[in-house]
Design a protein around this motif. Structure first.
Motif, PDB file in Angstrom:
ATOM      1  N   TRP A   9       1.071  -0.816   0.057  1.00  0.00           N
ATOM      2  CA  TRP A   9       0.205   0.185   0.431  1.00  0.00           C
ATOM      3  C   TRP A   9       0.714   0.925  -0.155  1.00  0.00           C
ATOM      4  O   TRP A   9       1.640   1.062   0.919  1.00  0.00           O
ATOM      5  CB  TRP A   9      -1.052  -0.408   1.625  1.00  0.00           C
ATOM      6  CG  TRP A   9      -2.050   1.180   1.816  1.00  0.00           C
ATOM      7  CD1 TRP A   9      -1.719   2.505   1.903  1.00  0.00           C
ATOM      8  CD2 TRP A   9      -3.181   1.932   0.674  1.00  0.00           C
ATOM      9  NE1 TRP A   9      -2.112   3.061   1.859  1.00  0.00           N
ATOM     10  CE2 TRP A   9      -3.695   2.671   1.259  1.00  0.00           C
ATOM     11  CE3 TRP A   9      -3.337   0.946  -0.077  1.00  0.00           C
ATOM     12  CZ2 TRP A   9      -4.629   3.629   0.197  1.00  0.00           C
ATOM     13  CZ3 TRP A   9      -5.319   1.030  -0.925  1.00  0.00           C
ATOM     14  CH2 TRP A   9      -5.117   2.886  -0.328  1.00  0.00           C
ATOM     15  N   SER A  10       0.157   2.474  -0.886  1.00  0.00           N
ATOM     16  CA  SER A  10       1.463   3.348  -1.124  1.00  0.00           C
ATOM     17  C   SER A  10       0.852   4.580   0.020  1.00  0.00           C
ATOM     18  O   SER A  10      -0.251   4.689  -0.806  1.00  0.00           O
ATOM     19  CB  SER A  10       1.453   3.610  -2.252  1.00  0.00           C
ATOM     20  OG  SER A  10       1.638   5.344  -2.628  1.00  0.00           O
ATOM     21  N   ALA A  11       1.464   5.328   0.572  1.00  0.00           N
ATOM     22  CA  ALA A  11       0.860   6.912   1.274  1.00  0.00           C
ATOM     23  C   ALA A  11       0.749   7.106   0.426  1.00  0.00           C
ATOM     24  O   ALA A  11       0.073   7.946   0.439  1.00  0.00           O
ATOM     25  CB  ALA A  11       1.980   6.250   2.546  1.00  0.00           C
ATOM     26  N   SER A  12       2.143   7.134  -0.277  1.00  0.00           N
ATOM     27  CA  SER A  12       2.197   8.452  -1.597  1.00  0.00           C
ATOM     28  C   SER A  12       0.948   9.228  -2.402  1.00  0.00           C
ATOM     29  O   SER A  12       0.769   9.732  -3.082  1.00  0.00           O
ATOM     30  CB  SER A  12       3.626   8.653  -2.606  1.00  0.00           C
ATOM     31  OG  SER A  12       4.272   8.550  -1.173  1.00  0.00           O
ATOM     32  N   ASP A  80       3.084  15.843  -9.393  1.00  0.00           N
ATOM     33  CA  ASP A  80       3.244  16.744 -10.383  1.00  0.00           C
ATOM     34  C   ASP A  80       1.935  17.610  -9.819  1.00  0.00           C
ATOM     35  O   ASP A  80       1.201  17.797  -9.480  1.00  0.00           O
ATOM     36  CB  ASP A  80       2.742  15.709 -12.154  1.00  0.00           C
ATOM     37  CG  ASP A  80       1.037  15.230 -11.261  1.00  0.00           C
ATOM     38  OD1 ASP A  80       0.442  15.709 -10.223  1.00  0.00           O
ATOM     39  OD2 ASP A  80       0.281  14.114 -12.088  1.00  0.00           O
ATOM     40  N   ALA A  81       1.634  18.215 -11.154  1.00  0.00           N
ATOM     41  CA  ALA A  81       1.029  19.844 -11.048  1.00  0.00           C
ATOM     42  C   ALA A  81      -1.183  18.705 -10.525  1.00  0.00           C
ATOM     43  O   ALA A  81      -1.496  19.667  -9.562  1.00  0.00           O
ATOM     44  CB  ALA A  81       0.701  20.703 -11.997  1.00  0.00           C
ATOM     45  N   ARG A  82      -1.022  17.745 -11.004  1.00  0.00           N
ATOM     46  CA  ARG A  82      -2.131  17.148 -10.325  1.00  0.00           C
ATOM     47  C   ARG A  82      -2.675  16.529  -8.558  1.00  0.00           C
ATOM     48  O   ARG A  82      -3.193  16.273  -8.937  1.00  0.00           O
ATOM     49  CB  ARG A  82      -2.951  16.221 -10.802  1.00  0.00           C
ATOM     50  CG  ARG A  82      -3.266  16.441 -12.597  1.00  0.00           C
ATOM     51  CD  ARG A  82      -2.942  15.008 -13.062  1.00  0.00           C
ATOM     52  NE  ARG A  82      -2.111  14.760 -13.241  1.00  0.00           N
ATOM     53  CZ  ARG A  82      -1.987  13.184 -14.049  1.00  0.00           C
ATOM     54  NH1 ARG A  82      -2.903  12.875 -14.483  1.00  0.00           N
ATOM     55  NH2 ARG A  82      -0.425  12.813 -14.271  1.00  0.00           N
ATOM     56  N   GLY A  83      -0.798  16.871  -8.237  1.00  0.00           N
ATOM     57  CA  GLY A  83      -1.065  16.858  -6.565  1.00  0.00           C
ATOM     58  C   GLY A  83      -0.518  15.194  -6.643  1.00  0.00           C
ATOM     59  O   GLY A  83      -0.528  13.998  -5.748  1.00  0.00           O
ATOM     60  N   ARG A  85       1.667  12.085  -6.370  1.00  0.00           N
ATOM     61  CA  ARG A  85       3.150  12.430  -6.144  1.00  0.00           C
ATOM     62  C   ARG A  85       3.955  11.051  -6.145  1.00  0.00           C
ATOM     63  O   ARG A  85       4.366  10.087  -4.834  1.00  0.00           O
ATOM     64  CB  ARG A  85       3.509  12.170  -4.490  1.00  0.00           C
ATOM     65  CG  ARG A  85       2.383  13.445  -3.870  1.00  0.00           C
ATOM     66  CD  ARG A  85       1.415  13.483  -1.980  1.00  0.00           C
ATOM     67  NE  ARG A  85       2.676  13.274  -1.182  1.00  0.00           N
ATOM     68  CZ  ARG A  85       2.233  12.337  -0.464  1.00  0.00           C
ATOM     69  NH1 ARG A  85       0.929  12.220   0.036  1.00  0.00           N
ATOM     70  NH2 ARG A  85       2.944  12.173   0.109  1.00  0.00           N
ATOM     71  N   TYR A  86       4.553  10.973  -7.283  1.00  0.00           N
ATOM     72  CA  TYR A  86       5.011   9.669  -8.284  1.00  0.00           C
ATOM     73  C   TYR A  86       6.811  10.139  -7.082  1.00  0.00           C
ATOM     74  O   TYR A  86       7.937   9.246  -7.135  1.00  0.00           O
ATOM     75  CB  TYR A  86       4.948   9.071  -9.389  1.00  0.00           C
ATOM     76  CG  TYR A  86       4.209   8.624  -9.611  1.00  0.00           C
ATOM     77  CD1 TYR A  86       3.848   7.354  -9.270  1.00  0.00           C
ATOM     78  CD2 TYR A  86       2.971   9.532  -9.442  1.00  0.00           C
ATOM     79  CE1 TYR A  86       2.939   6.629  -9.554  1.00  0.00           C
ATOM     80  CE2 TYR A  86       1.773   8.165 -10.089  1.00  0.00           C
ATOM     81  CZ  TYR A  86       1.480   6.984  -9.586  1.00  0.00           C
ATOM     82  OH  TYR A  86       0.749   6.374 -10.249  1.00  0.00           O
ATOM     83  N   GLU A  87       7.409  11.479  -6.690  1.00  0.00           N
ATOM     84  CA  GLU A  87       8.819  11.308  -6.642  1.00  0.00           C
ATOM     85  C   GLU A  87       8.386  10.823  -5.783  1.00  0.00           C
ATOM     86  O   GLU A  87       9.446  10.132  -4.947  1.00  0.00           O
ATOM     87  CB  GLU A  87       9.235  12.918  -6.768  1.00  0.00           C
ATOM     88  CG  GLU A  87      10.416  12.802  -6.509  1.00  0.00           C
ATOM     89  CD  GLU A  87      10.742  14.599  -6.338  1.00  0.00           C
ATOM     90  OE1 GLU A  87      12.052  14.772  -5.132  1.00  0.00           O
ATOM     91  OE2 GLU A  87      10.119  15.444  -6.785  1.00  0.00           O
ATOM     92  N   LEU A  90       9.086   7.046  -5.438  1.00  0.00           N
ATOM     93  CA  LEU A  90       9.665   6.842  -6.283  1.00  0.00           C
ATOM     94  C   LEU A  90      11.071   6.266  -4.786  1.00  0.00           C
ATOM     95  O   LEU A  90      11.598   5.504  -4.132  1.00  0.00           O
ATOM     96  CB  LEU A  90       9.968   7.088  -7.542  1.00  0.00           C
ATOM     97  CG  LEU A  90      11.598   6.537  -7.773  1.00  0.00           C
ATOM     98  CD1 LEU A  90      11.013   5.533  -8.070  1.00  0.00           C
ATOM     99  CD2 LEU A  90      11.928   7.255  -9.132  1.00  0.00           C
ATOM    100  N   VAL A  91      11.783   7.606  -4.556  1.00  0.00           N
ATOM    101  CA  VAL A  91      12.988   7.922  -3.784  1.00  0.00           C
ATOM    102  C   VAL A  91      12.500   7.490  -1.728  1.00  0.00           C
ATOM    103  O   VAL A  91      12.818   7.066  -1.506  1.00  0.00           O
ATOM    104  CB  VAL A  91      12.894   9.316  -3.808  1.00  0.00           C
ATOM    105  CG1 VAL A  91      13.151   9.456  -5.348  1.00  0.00           C
ATOM    106  CG2 VAL A  91      12.214  10.561  -3.272  1.00  0.00           C
ATOM    107  N   GLY A  92      11.203   7.770  -1.540  1.00  0.00           N
ATOM    108  CA  GLY A  92      10.610   7.345  -0.711  1.00  0.00           C
ATOM    109  C   GLY A  92      10.327   6.056  -0.257  1.00  0.00           C
ATOM    110  O   GLY A  92      10.214   6.009   1.238  1.00  0.00           O
ATOM    111  N   GLU A  93       8.802   5.355  -0.702  1.00  0.00           N
ATOM    112  CA  GLU A  93       8.885   4.253  -0.637  1.00  0.00           C
ATOM    113  C   GLU A  93       9.789   2.839  -1.528  1.00  0.00           C
ATOM    114  O   GLU A  93      10.095   2.100  -1.029  1.00  0.00           O
ATOM    115  CB  GLU A  93       7.757   4.075  -0.601  1.00  0.00           C
ATOM    116  CG  GLU A  93       6.594   5.036  -0.150  1.00  0.00           C
ATOM    117  CD  GLU A  93       5.131   5.323  -0.353  1.00  0.00           C
ATOM    118  OE1 GLU A  93       5.146   3.414  -0.695  1.00  0.00           O
ATOM    119  OE2 GLU A  93       4.349   5.904  -0.454  1.00  0.00           O
ATOM    120  N   VAL A  94       9.998   3.131  -2.883  1.00  0.00           N
ATOM    121  CA  VAL A  94      10.947   2.181  -3.841  1.00  0.00           C
ATOM    122  C   VAL A  94      11.578   2.128  -2.748  1.00  0.00           C
ATOM    123  O   VAL A  94      12.307   0.943  -2.900  1.00  0.00           O
ATOM    124  CB  VAL A  94      10.086   2.444  -4.795  1.00  0.00           C
ATOM    125  CG1 VAL A  94      11.317   1.239  -5.610  1.00  0.00           C
ATOM    126  CG2 VAL A  94       9.279   2.695  -5.432  1.00  0.00           C
TER     127      VAL A  94
END
Length: 265
Positions: A9-12, A80-83, A85-87, A90-94
């Motif tokens: 489960w991704s919190a982001s 991104d501009a829609r909110g 949070r893939y950055e 990627l860096v905080g979870e993956v």
């Protein structure tokens, strides 16, 4: 090559997300840790797109790198501009999940990041933003100037059914309008100027001689910018277009570069 799927489960992102992991035959959960290369897909791809490279198994089997394939659909692996949070994902979870689950060299010298097109650009953005995590970047046909794009520079190619470039609407949904804060944050030339020089990165990138003219030009501009900033890099122009055949043909060079930098850490 052993291929696994890791899901949590991704919190982001706010839902379950999965990554694909490829382990070399020499992988062991004990003993010397393994460097990791994160490979990002192109626009509209997914976590399994890299697996279509027919020579990928050969490269994985001949080396000692763990490969990780995350996915972001058409969201460029950024906040991104829609909110979306893939950055952060990627860096905080993956990265943390992979280090916790596998026997990895859990340091910047043991991690590289790369990708094709959208993924190649995102790899550079994230390495420049997070030099504490990544020390190597590998890009094939990187769309580095996506944050600077105005309008639709690919309009004349829209009758090509193989075109995998976002429309103006799709692009601005992610990046916002020209001049947006999201665009400013990921401007690659600003990131180069403001990077932490105490966290050096090595960069390998190439572009096809039959790629879109805009793509060739931006890769040449990136080459010149890296030279101006004294950032170590290897740059090549070779036969091929903006497609996975081009990526597959470049796998030996990509993996030779990644192994030489990460395995020497």
């Amino acid at each position: 090559m052993k291929v696994l799927t890791e899901t949590w489960w991704s919190a982001s992102i706010g839902r379950e997300k999965s990554v694909t992991v490829a382990l070399p035959p020499t992988y062991s959960p004990v003993g010397k840790p393994f460097p990791v290369l994160y490979l990002l897909h192109g626009f509209g791809g997914n976590r399994n797109t890299w697996l279509q490279c027919r020579d990928l198994t050969t490269e994985v089997d001949s080396g000692e790198l763990i490969l990780v394939f995350p996915e972001s659909g058409r969201s460029w692996f950024i906040n991104d501009a829609r909110g979306r949070r893939y950055e952060d994902y990627l860096v905080g979870e993956v990265v943390g999940h992979i280090d916790g689950r596998f026997n990895t060299a859990a340091c910047r010298e043991g991690r590289g990041i790369g990708g094709f097109s959208m993924g190649g650009a995102a790899a550079l953005f994230q390495a420049l933003l997070h030099g504490d995590l990544f020390s190597v970047v590998c890009s094939n046909g990187g769309a580095f100037e996506a944050p600077l794009r105005a309008g639709d520079p690919y309009s004349s190619f829209r009758d090509d059914r193989a075109l995998a470039m976002p429309t103006t609407r799709d692009h601005e949904r992610v990046w916002g309008p020209v001049g947006s804060e999201v665009r400013r944050k990921y401007d690659p030339y600003r990131l180069l100027r403001e990077r932490n020089a105490e966290q050096p990165i090595g960069i390998h990138f190439d572009v096809g001689l039959d790629d879109y003219p805009r793509m060739i030009d931006m890769n040449r501009r990136m080459r010149d910018a890296l030279s101006a900033e004294s950032v170590p890099h290897e740059y090549r122009e070779r036969p091929g277009g903006h497609d996975w055949e081009f990526v597959n043909a470049g796998l030996p060079d990509l993996f030779t570069f990644a192994r030489s930098r990460l395995l020497s850490a």
